[in-house]
Motif scaffolding. Sequence first.
Motif, PDB file in Angstrom:
ATOM      1  N   ILE A 158       0.322   4.517 -17.359  1.00  0.00           N
ATOM      2  CA  ILE A 158       1.540   4.794 -16.612  1.00  0.00           C
ATOM      3  C   ILE A 158       1.521   6.176 -15.968  1.00  0.00           C
ATOM      4  O   ILE A 158       2.080   6.384 -14.885  1.00  0.00           O
ATOM      5  N   ARG A 159       0.816   7.131 -16.583  1.00  0.00           N
ATOM      6  CA  ARG A 159       0.743   8.483 -16.025  1.00  0.00           C
ATOM      7  C   ARG A 159      -0.088   8.536 -14.743  1.00  0.00           C
ATOM      8  O   ARG A 159       0.039   9.479 -13.960  1.00  0.00           O
ATOM      9  N   GLU A 160      -0.974   7.553 -14.564  1.00  0.00           N
ATOM     10  CA  GLU A 160      -1.908   7.606 -13.446  1.00  0.00           C
ATOM     11  C   GLU A 160      -1.468   6.784 -12.242  1.00  0.00           C
ATOM     12  O   GLU A 160      -2.104   6.835 -11.188  1.00  0.00           O
ATOM     13  N   ILE A 161      -0.388   6.016 -12.383  1.00  0.00           N
ATOM     14  CA  ILE A 161       0.068   5.190 -11.267  1.00  0.00           C
ATOM     15  C   ILE A 161       0.642   6.097 -10.174  1.00  0.00           C
ATOM     16  O   ILE A 161       1.420   7.006 -10.447  1.00  0.00           O
ATOM     17  N   THR A 162       0.236   5.833  -8.943  1.00  0.00           N
ATOM     18  CA  THR A 162       0.709   6.640  -7.818  1.00  0.00           C
ATOM     19  C   THR A 162       1.791   5.892  -7.042  1.00  0.00           C
ATOM     20  O   THR A 162       1.919   4.672  -7.155  1.00  0.00           O
ATOM     21  N   ALA A 163       2.542   6.639  -6.249  1.00  0.00           N
ATOM     22  CA  ALA A 163       3.592   6.029  -5.428  1.00  0.00           C
ATOM     23  C   ALA A 163       3.029   4.983  -4.475  1.00  0.00           C
ATOM     24  O   ALA A 163       3.598   3.900  -4.337  1.00  0.00           O
ATOM     25  N   PRO A 164       1.892   5.244  -3.793  1.00  0.00           N
ATOM     26  CA  PRO A 164       1.331   4.211  -2.910  1.00  0.00           C
ATOM     27  C   PRO A 164       0.936   2.938  -3.653  1.00  0.00           C
ATOM     28  O   PRO A 164       1.071   1.834  -3.107  1.00  0.00           O
ATOM     29  N   GLU A 165       0.461   3.064  -4.897  1.00  0.00           N
ATOM     30  CA  GLU A 165       0.104   1.869  -5.673  1.00  0.00           C
ATOM     31  C   GLU A 165       1.343   1.043  -5.999  1.00  0.00           C
ATOM     32  O   GLU A 165       1.322  -0.187  -5.901  1.00  0.00           O
ATOM     33  N   LEU A 166       2.408   1.724  -6.406  1.00  0.00           N
ATOM     34  CA  LEU A 166       3.648   1.002  -6.699  1.00  0.00           C
ATOM     35  C   LEU A 166       4.205   0.371  -5.429  1.00  0.00           C
ATOM     36  O   LEU A 166       4.665  -0.780  -5.450  1.00  0.00           O
ATOM     37  N   LEU A 167       4.151   1.098  -4.333  1.00  0.00           N
ATOM     38  CA  LEU A 167       4.651   0.559  -3.068  1.00  0.00           C
ATOM     39  C   LEU A 167       3.873  -0.679  -2.649  1.00  0.00           C
ATOM     40  O   LEU A 167       4.451  -1.645  -2.145  1.00  0.00           O
ATOM     41  N   ALA A 168       2.552  -0.676  -2.886  1.00  0.00           N
ATOM     42  CA  ALA A 168       1.734  -1.837  -2.526  1.00  0.00           C
ATOM     43  C   ALA A 168       2.183  -3.076  -3.294  1.00  0.00           C
ATOM     44  O   ALA A 168       2.243  -4.184  -2.745  1.00  0.00           O
ATOM     45  N   ALA A 169       2.527  -2.889  -4.580  1.00  0.00           N
ATOM     46  CA  ALA A 169       3.000  -4.023  -5.385  1.00  0.00           C
ATOM     47  C   ALA A 169       4.354  -4.503  -4.889  1.00  0.00           C
ATOM     48  O   ALA A 169       4.629  -5.712  -4.843  1.00  0.00           O
ATOM     49  N   ILE A 170       5.220  -3.569  -4.519  1.00  0.00           N
ATOM     50  CA  ILE A 170       6.546  -3.928  -4.009  1.00  0.00           C
ATOM     51  C   ILE A 170       6.426  -4.620  -2.653  1.00  0.00           C
ATOM     52  O   ILE A 170       7.167  -5.566  -2.346  1.00  0.00           O
ATOM     53  N   ARG A 171       5.478  -4.167  -1.833  1.00  0.00           N
ATOM     54  CA  ARG A 171       5.274  -4.777  -0.515  1.00  0.00           C
ATOM     55  C   ARG A 171       4.860  -6.253  -0.624  1.00  0.00           C
ATOM     56  O   ARG A 171       5.181  -7.055   0.254  1.00  0.00           O
ATOM     57  N   LEU A 172       4.147  -6.590  -1.690  1.00  0.00           N
ATOM     58  CA  LEU A 172       3.754  -7.987  -1.880  1.00  0.00           C
ATOM     59  C   LEU A 172       4.983  -8.868  -2.052  1.00  0.00           C
ATOM     60  O   LEU A 172       5.019 -10.005  -1.566  1.00  0.00           O
ATOM     61  N   ILE A 173       5.978  -8.358  -2.751  1.00  0.00           N
ATOM     62  CA  ILE A 173       7.228  -9.109  -2.934  1.00  0.00           C
ATOM     63  C   ILE A 173       7.951  -9.207  -1.596  1.00  0.00           C
ATOM     64  O   ILE A 173       8.414 -10.280  -1.194  1.00  0.00           O
TER      65      ILE A 173
END
Length: 404
Positions: free
Chosen positions: A138-153
């Motif tokens: 969880i410490r290594e997750i970046t904003a772009p990585e989270l955004l990519a997952a949200i973009r899939l939805i």
Amino acid sequence: MLTDAAIRNAKPGPKTQKLFDSGGLYLEVAPAGGKWWRLKYRHTGKEKRISLGVYPTVSLKDARERRDDARKLLAQGVDPSKARQEQKAEATAETLTFEKVARDWYERFKPKWSASHALDIIQRLEKNIFPQLGSHPIREITAPELLAAIRLIEGRGAVESARRVLQMCGQVFRYAIATGQASHDIASDLRGSLPPARERHHASITDPKAIGELLRAIDGYRGSFVALCALRLAPLVFVRPGELRHVEWSEIDLDKAEWRIPAEKMKMREQHIVPLSRQAVAILWELHPLTGSGKYVFPSVRTSTRPMSENTVLAALRRMGYTKDEMTGHGFRSMASTLLNEMGWNRDAIERQLAHAERNAVRAAYNFAEFLPERRRMMQAWADYLDNLKEGTDTIPLRRATGD
């Protein structure tokens, strides 16, 4: 210097014994018989000690190798104890994946949510986030990585779902920060990354003449008797569809004309009182011989141990010819709210009967029965008004009564 034989033959005494080797390495023999390797050293002028393991799991040879490794760190100006703590922290961080932290957060807060809300949360995370980021520390997750997952939805056209999942992720990150498992809420960095949510309205009928037509259509419904009773009761109590289908006979007091919904079933987790009009009580008495011996007022057609399907009322409305853009199960709430406000009833009494959120948490703790006398009058007047509309009477809108 120590030997393997000397170590094996060392017997425990009344006090802890120390058998010294070299370079600060020694074996500590406890009165209970346990044997621990220790290393004594000095760093920045201070004497310190660290454990190097337990004999015989760590042999004499292994202990000396660990001592030598520690001495190499000291030669570089590094405190072996601090280096070990950092290694443990790094190893722990790798095991603190997003999924693990999210499930910890879920289990901690689940008792405060309704069953349906809790199920919705975990299913959304399992479907949309865990496959993409669940195994990442969880410490290594970046904003772009989270955004990519949200973009899939978002790419599936589920913009509102994407917004809700992002909010859930933010709650997980804030929980991780509070528990020392993360240092930053990267979900907050994504504010403005999704298009604004469109205001969603549940289709509802609010024209008095059209309401009368709907009520007559309900009376003419040719489906199951249980579904018919649910349809007839829905406009009289205007609770949420999930609250209606999960109603249990144990929650209803027909003599007092009252339905008390337990807090765990309510969206806002507060007990809710629904005064029952004479018309509502009559419907329930009519249904009681059929389902009264079971748990649910409106049981499933397949088994009496489960409530009717969430689609029962909606499907019935469709069979009667009402489209999703005309009327929904939730629409009975909008119908009552709109007309009761137009008729001049106390807005606070209406909001309380709709079980909307109380912004003042202190008041919310004790006011589940607030405005109850007025709400009883309002519910009976509303039922009478619906009867008039069903009979085709163009009545003058009822007015709020005064006094208790």
